[in-house]
Scaffold this active site. Structure first.
Site, short mmCIF file in Angstrom:
data_model
loop_
_atom_site.label_atom_id
_atom_site.label_comp_id
_atom_site.label_asym_id
_atom_site.label_seq_id
_atom_site.Cartn_x
_atom_site.Cartn_y
_atom_site.Cartn_z
N GLY A 46 0.83 -1.20 0.00
CA GLY A 46 0.00 0.00 0.00
C GLY A 46 0.86 1.25 0.00
N GLN A 51 3.04 9.89 1.66
CA GLN A 51 4.33 9.21 1.53
C GLN A 51 5.11 9.68 0.31
OE1 GLN A 51 2.59 5.04 2.22
NE2 GLN A 51 4.66 4.88 3.02
N CYS A 88 6.97 -0.56 6.62
CA CYS A 88 6.46 0.62 5.92
C CYS A 88 7.53 1.11 4.96
CB CYS A 88 6.12 1.70 6.93
SG CYS A 88 5.52 3.23 6.19
N LEU A 89 7.13 1.46 3.74
CA LEU A 89 8.09 1.96 2.76
C LEU A 89 8.77 3.24 3.24
CD1 LEU A 89 6.00 1.39 -0.50
CD2 LEU A 89 7.90 -0.01 0.35
N HIS A 130 -3.32 0.79 8.28
CA HIS A 130 -1.97 1.36 8.17
C HIS A 130 -1.97 2.57 7.23
CE1 HIS A 130 2.59 0.66 7.69
NE2 HIS A 130 2.30 1.58 6.79
N GLU A 131 -2.62 2.41 6.07
CA GLU A 131 -2.60 3.50 5.08
C GLU A 131 -3.45 4.68 5.53
OE1 GLU A 131 -0.28 3.34 3.02
OE2 GLU A 131 0.09 1.20 3.19
N HIS A 134 -1.67 6.92 7.84
CA HIS A 134 -0.76 7.86 7.18
C HIS A 134 -1.45 9.20 6.89
CE1 HIS A 134 3.04 5.86 6.38
NE2 HIS A 134 2.44 4.78 5.90
ZN ZN Z 1 3.35 2.96 5.67
#
Ligand code: ZN
Length: 149
Positions: A46, A51, A88-89, A130-131, A134
């Site tokens: 995701g 991000q 997480c990226l 999670h997304e 953000h």
């Molecule tokens: Zn993340």
């Protein structure tokens, strides 16, 4: 196809609250395409717009069943609990256990402007939570019960 730079922990954009999307225009659709490309290139499950430095309430998710685009998503119901390892990226090289609902119902607008609801379980529930976090400037590391490395 255009890849965008993924912002990493320490970048203050990740800690800001994103704004509601009020109009889906060409720029929005280009942003969504770029988010999907960037997510696949980074091998992520995701990606949320902040991000890549854009403070808009848009997330893309693919848990292996094709991309899901969610505009202005909100969790409207949550059931049960699970504790799984997340990464997480935007926080490379780290992973940790996080408690999340086992199942969530998410209301959102799709890229055609249609209202949708989705019920996600297991990994999809985790990815949604999670997304969406953000979009409120929350990183999973804020919720970790145990870091794995
Ligand atoms: Zn993340």
């Amino acid at each position: 196809m255009a890849l965008r730079k993924i912002r990493e922990d320490g970048d203050e954009v990740l800690r800001k609250v994103s704004k509601e999307v009020t109009e889906i225009n060409e720029r929005t659709l280009t942003l969504i395409e770029d988010m999907i490309d960037t997510m696949y290139e980074a091998d992520g499950v995701g990606l949320a717009a902040p991000q890549i430095g854009i403070l808009k309430r848009i997330v893309v998710i693919d848990v292996g069943e094709g991309p899901i685009v969610m505009i202005n998503p909100t969790v409207v119901e949550a059931k049960g609990e699970q504790e799984e390892i997340e990464g997480c990226l935007s926080v490379p090289g780290v992973s940790g256990k996080v408690k999340r609902p086992l199942e969530v119902k998410v209301a959102y607008t799709d890229e055609k402007g249609q209202g949708q609801t989705l019920v996600g379980r297991d990994l999809l529930a985790i990815a949604c939570c999670h997304e969406i976090d953000h979009l409120d400037g929350v990183l999973y590391i804020d919720k970790v019960t145990e870091f794995i490395n």
